[in-house]
Design a protein around this motif. Structure first.
Motif, PDB file in Angstrom:
ATOM      1  N   ALA A   1      81.354  65.763 -12.548  1.00  0.00           N
ATOM      2  CA  ALA A   1      79.951  66.302 -12.543  1.00  0.00           C
ATOM      3  C   ALA A   1      78.938  65.032 -12.522  1.00  0.00           C
ATOM      4  O   ALA A   1      79.129  64.145 -13.327  1.00  0.00           O
ATOM      5  CB  ALA A   1      79.665  67.301 -13.813  1.00  0.00           C
ATOM      6  N   GLU A   2      77.839  65.186 -11.851  1.00  0.00           N
ATOM      7  CA  GLU A   2      76.933  64.148 -11.794  1.00  0.00           C
ATOM      8  C   GLU A   2      76.011  63.988 -13.117  1.00  0.00           C
ATOM      9  O   GLU A   2      75.478  62.978 -13.578  1.00  0.00           O
ATOM     10  CB  GLU A   2      76.037  64.482 -10.594  1.00  0.00           C
ATOM     11  CG  GLU A   2      76.859  63.691  -9.217  1.00  0.00           C
ATOM     12  CD  GLU A   2      75.761  63.878  -8.090  1.00  0.00           C
ATOM     13  OE1 GLU A   2      74.654  63.789  -8.194  1.00  0.00           O
ATOM     14  OE2 GLU A   2      76.504  63.488  -7.260  1.00  0.00           O
TER      15      GLU A   2
ATOM     16  N   ARG B   1      73.625  69.414 -15.867  1.00  0.00           N
ATOM     17  CA  ARG B   1      73.575  70.672 -14.984  1.00  0.00           C
ATOM     18  C   ARG B   1      74.595  71.081 -13.934  1.00  0.00           C
ATOM     19  O   ARG B   1      75.251  72.319 -14.135  1.00  0.00           O
ATOM     20  CB  ARG B   1      72.455  70.630 -13.803  1.00  0.00           C
ATOM     21  CG  ARG B   1      71.706  71.842 -13.228  1.00  0.00           C
ATOM     22  CD  ARG B   1      70.622  71.330 -12.375  1.00  0.00           C
ATOM     23  NE  ARG B   1      69.850  72.417 -11.645  1.00  0.00           N
ATOM     24  CZ  ARG B   1      70.246  73.047 -10.689  1.00  0.00           C
ATOM     25  NH1 ARG B   1      71.181  72.660  -9.873  1.00  0.00           N
ATOM     26  NH2 ARG B   1      69.422  74.051 -10.211  1.00  0.00           N
ATOM     27  N   GLU B   2      75.331  70.051 -13.413  1.00  0.00           N
ATOM     28  CA  GLU B   2      76.805  70.439 -12.712  1.00  0.00           C
ATOM     29  C   GLU B   2      77.669  70.677 -13.753  1.00  0.00           C
ATOM     30  O   GLU B   2      78.690  71.514 -13.472  1.00  0.00           O
ATOM     31  CB  GLU B   2      76.913  69.132 -11.925  1.00  0.00           C
ATOM     32  CG  GLU B   2      78.104  69.252 -11.096  1.00  0.00           C
ATOM     33  CD  GLU B   2      78.430  68.288  -9.873  1.00  0.00           C
ATOM     34  OE1 GLU B   2      79.333  68.493  -8.957  1.00  0.00           O
ATOM     35  OE2 GLU B   2      77.734  67.109  -9.888  1.00  0.00           O
TER      36      GLU B   2
ATOM     37  N   LYS C   1      77.290  74.195 -14.797  1.00  0.00           N
ATOM     38  CA  LYS C   1      77.684  75.118 -13.624  1.00  0.00           C
ATOM     39  C   LYS C   1      79.310  75.230 -13.363  1.00  0.00           C
ATOM     40  O   LYS C   1      80.116  76.301 -13.429  1.00  0.00           O
ATOM     41  CB  LYS C   1      77.320  74.785 -12.412  1.00  0.00           C
ATOM     42  CG  LYS C   1      77.519  75.694 -11.226  1.00  0.00           C
ATOM     43  CD  LYS C   1      76.763  75.179  -9.864  1.00  0.00           C
ATOM     44  CE  LYS C   1      76.625  76.135  -8.772  1.00  0.00           C
ATOM     45  NZ  LYS C   1      77.965  76.358  -8.159  1.00  0.00           N
ATOM     46  N   LYS C   2      79.900  74.013 -13.466  1.00  0.00           N
ATOM     47  CA  LYS C   2      81.513  73.966 -13.172  1.00  0.00           C
ATOM     48  C   LYS C   2      82.026  74.494 -14.299  1.00  0.00           C
ATOM     49  O   LYS C   2      83.141  75.303 -14.176  1.00  0.00           O
ATOM     50  CB  LYS C   2      81.863  72.561 -13.005  1.00  0.00           C
ATOM     51  CG  LYS C   2      81.642  71.872 -11.908  1.00  0.00           C
ATOM     52  CD  LYS C   2      82.336  70.844 -11.257  1.00  0.00           C
ATOM     53  CE  LYS C   2      82.112  70.408  -9.821  1.00  0.00           C
ATOM     54  NZ  LYS C   2      83.139  69.200  -9.397  1.00  0.00           N
TER      55      LYS C   2
ATOM     56  N   SER D   1      70.546  74.133 -18.896  1.00  0.00           N
ATOM     57  CA  SER D   1      70.943  74.286 -17.525  1.00  0.00           C
ATOM     58  C   SER D   1      71.067  75.656 -16.851  1.00  0.00           C
ATOM     59  O   SER D   1      70.565  76.116 -15.596  1.00  0.00           O
ATOM     60  CB  SER D   1      71.925  73.437 -17.049  1.00  0.00           C
ATOM     61  OG  SER D   1      71.660  72.034 -17.530  1.00  0.00           O
TER      62      SER D   1
ATOM     63  N   GLU E   1      71.633  79.896  -7.850  1.00  0.00           N
ATOM     64  CA  GLU E   1      72.668  79.034  -7.691  1.00  0.00           C
ATOM     65  C   GLU E   1      74.052  79.611  -8.664  1.00  0.00           C
ATOM     66  O   GLU E   1      75.270  79.343  -8.212  1.00  0.00           O
ATOM     67  CB  GLU E   1      72.519  77.664  -8.051  1.00  0.00           C
ATOM     68  CG  GLU E   1      71.715  76.843  -7.160  1.00  0.00           C
ATOM     69  CD  GLU E   1      71.571  75.375  -7.749  1.00  0.00           C
ATOM     70  OE1 GLU E   1      72.333  74.654  -7.773  1.00  0.00           O
ATOM     71  OE2 GLU E   1      70.327  75.151  -8.374  1.00  0.00           O
TER      72      GLU E   1
END
Length: 719
Positions: free
Chosen positions: A279-280, A283-284, A287-288, A306, A315
């Protein structure tokens, strides 16, 4: 009831739903000791008071007064009156501390294990805890890993037996109405016990077949027993961190296994998707993790910061959040928290139940059953008129509770010296520290010599301090610290009988101990009743019956070393000098002490294996029997162990696999017949295509006192 939870969900705003997915430590809350140290932590995590007011669960809260205050303040601020879930690490006891789980595994006593969890649940529940982060059922083969002490060992079958026992003990039959029980959370899903190099939080890399066959059965056993929650592991599984692993959480856990309970991350594990490199940003990571099926984020704020934006941007579907929130609400409902948010919490019952005589009695019994006698050259049991010198850093040390005993008190723990005072007169005992854990001085050695010079026998109380194991407590050198080996050597020079009592959280390299002393009792961290249990064993008022649930390596260079290994194409035979076979030039292949090993003050003889038939069909069964005789002079308990070997499989099969065991008590001269049933189902395994089935062909039934010393019966499967 479920319909009510769905109605409640419909009344919640998106912000309130997201907050339910957050777990925060006690100090964030009003009503906590110190009245909630909120401002600094809120700023550090980037969350608001509103998030705290709507959060779903608390980490580490306990004590009836504090928990009641937190819940009261929370309900006053929460718009919909949704109570908090109180969760804590109640691993091997709350205030009454039992042996560490690795030691409990060595008892091979599932009934006592269940009783220990029941007592822990009782003490925790009256102190306000609703959920325990236990049992940990990770299979372990590497004693360098600090959390070995929290597992029950290296065997899938035995770990599964204990997983079920702990879940039964914690949860009972009716969580809604039995307020002396707590919900269990099995951990760490999955394969956390196999980190490379035995280093905590490190990468795990194994085949899917190995994962299915060795590492997943204990988790599945806990869930089959009704375990309410699952905690994700810190490690990767097939290159994907567990907390973001959709294949692991949704495909396997949810879809294939049908688990519909709550999944929680370990501390900070959602945000750790970033340093893992999948994950960057937060937020990512959020989501993951949610897409993978993690319902509760522990002690990071990726969800809080997030998820709303992810939903509003299209998303992520809000239905994913709804699924997780509904599971959390359903668990609160199952615990009866909507009817009684203070479920079980009682300052009066804390006084009555915690550390009660009954609880301490069970703690002592389990400690006795968990200790393993590793060596005895006619020194034990001690005689009550002998003069004994107790020497070593654990002689009067209360550090016998072990890691994850955060509510236990070393002041309450029975020390070795105090235990001896219940068996013999104080005039028969001398005591000296002899060394510290990792340092020793000439003055300490002199004091030890003076204390021991007139003794008939020297008892060495040595080992690891508890901080040397547990989470983050990994060691590359698993010998006893050099300072204590020096002490042992100094005592050896006195030419008196030496008895070593070991306190440790992992199998050790025993060189400098087992070769220098006449008797060795592996006590692990025995818990609150340590001194009483050890004194009973050393003086013969109890007969040692513990059996190792994890092999002791000859050297750290063998690690991982375990009994159910593969044979290889060039196995070592009787000729230890042959070069072109699998071997070391400088040490044996075999562990110093095998899985299932343990001595008694009596001896047992086994007959050959008798089989009711040599042929097994798909729907038949074979009875495998042995006669076991007590050939000694005192009554003793033997753990009769039953293994199977598949001679030729579609893929390579282990040399032997534990399939059952029976504990029997025998008086001197008494013989009992022990019988195990063999069915086709026991012969199934995961093939190269991951199908779970058996093969026609030759098998062995092996029965004996440990994984090495086994009588063999041969049979064939023809379906």
């Amino acid at each position: 009831m479920e319909k009510n939870m769905e109605n409640l969900l419909e009344q919640m705003t998106l912000e309130e739903k997201i907050a339910q997915l957050m777990q925060l430590a006690t100090f964030f809350y009003k009503g906590a000791a110190g009245d909630g140290e909120i401002t600094g932590p809120l700023e550090d995590m980037g969350i608001t008071n509103e998030v705290v007011q709507n959060s779903g669960s608390v980490l580490g809260a306990s004590g009836a007064k504090e928990v009641s205050n937190i819940q009261k303040e929370h309900l006053a601020d929460n718009r919909l009156g949704i109570p908090l879930l109180m969760m804590a690490d109640i691993v091997h006891g709350f205030k009454t501390i039992f042996p560490v789980p690795l030691a409990i595994g060595c008892s091979w006593d599932q009934e006592l294990a269940e009783k220990s969890a029941e007592i822990a649940a009782k003490e925790a529940s009256v102190s306000g805890v609703h959920v325990t982060f236990a049992p940990m059922v990770d299979l372990v083969r590497d004693p360098r890993w600090g959390r070995v002490m929290e597992s029950t060992g290296e065997d899938p079958f035995l770990n599964a037996v204990f997983a079920k026992a702990f879940v039964r003990g914690f949860q009972g039959d009716d969580l809604t109405h039995d307020h002396f029980r707590v919900a269990a959370c099995v951990k760490h899903f999955a394969a956390y016990g196999a980190p490379e190099g035995g280093r905590d939080y490190n990468t795990v890399n194994m085949s899917e077949r190995q994962l299915l066959e060795s590492y997943l059965p204990a988790y599945k056993a806990a869930l089959d027993e009704g375990c309410e929650m699952v905690m994700t592991a810190f490690n990767t599984v097939d290159g994907i961190p567990a907390s973001g692993n959709k294949k692991l959480m949704r495909d396997l856990l949810r879809d294939e296994w049908g688990f519909d309970g709550v999944i929680i991350s370990d501390w900070g594990a959602v945000k750790e998707l970033i340093p893992h490199g999948v994950a960057e940003d937060e937020r990512e990571a959020a989501k993951k993790a949610l897409e993978a099926g993690v319902d509760i984020e522990m002690m990071t704020a990726c969800y809080a910061k997030s998820l709303q934006e992810l939903v509003e941007s299209g998303e992520m579907s809000e239905s994913l959040i709804d699924e997780s929130v509904l599971r959390i609400l359903q668990l609160k409902n199952k615990l009866g928290l909507f009817e009684n948010p203070y479920r079980g919490t009682s300052e009066e019952l804390e006084e009555e139940l915690i550390m009660s005589t009954e609880h301490r009695k069970v703690a002592k019994e389990l400690a006795v059953k968990s200790c393993v006698l590793l060596k005895n050259e006619n020194v034990l049991p001690l005689k009550k008129n002998q003069k004994v010198a107790i020497v070593g850093p654990f002689a009067t040390n209360g550090d016998v509770l072990g890691p994850w005993s955060w509510h236990g008190s070393r002041d309450d723990a029975v020390k070795v010296y105090d235990g001896f005072l219940t068996k013999t007169a104080a005039s028969n005992i001398t005591v000296a520290k002899g060394s510290d854990i990792e340092t020793v001085t000439e003055d300490q050695l002199t004091e030890a010599v003076n204390a021991a010079k007139d003794a008939d026998v020297i008892v060495l109380a040595v080992g690891e301090e508890s901080e040397m194991s547990g989470e983050g407590g990994c060691r590359a050198d698993i010998k006893l610290p050099e300072a204590q080996l020096t002490l042992i050597q100094k005592m050896k020079e006195l030419d008196k009988p030496l008895v070593t009592v070991l306190f440790n959280g992992r199998p050790l390299d025993l060189h400098g101990i087992i070769d220098q002393t006449d008797a060795v009792l592996e006590a692990w961290y025995p818990g609150t009743e340590a001194g009483h249990a050890i004194a009973d064993l050393l003086y013969g008022d109890a007969n040692p019956s513990g059996r190792l649930s994890m092999s002791f390596p000859y050297s750290v260079g063998q690690v991982p070393v375990y009994y159910n290994c593969f044979n290889t194409g060039r196995p070592q035979g009787d000729d230890k000098q042959e070069r072109y076979v699998t071997h070391y030039l400088d040490i044996p292949n075999e562990p110093l002490l095998p899985f299932g090993y343990g001595l008694s003050y009596t001896t047992f003889a086994y007959s050959e294996v008798s089989l009711s038939s040599e042929k097994l069909s798909g729907d038949s069964e074979i009875k495998a029997s042995v006669h076991v005789t007590n050939t000694g002079n005192v009554a003793g308990e033997e753990t009769v162990q039953f293994y199977i070997r598949d001679i030729a499989g579609e893929v390579v099969r282990p040399l032997r696999e534990l399939k059952g065991y029976e504990k029997i008590m025998l008086n001197p001269g008494e013989t009992k017949v022990v019988t195990f049933t063999i069915t086709e189902e026991q012969l199934r395994y995961y093939h190269s295509d991951l199908s779970f089935t058996s093969d026609n062909g030759a098998f062995q039934a092996l029965i004996g006192p440990n994984s090495n010393d086994l009588a063999i019966g041969n049979f064939y499967l023809k379906k």
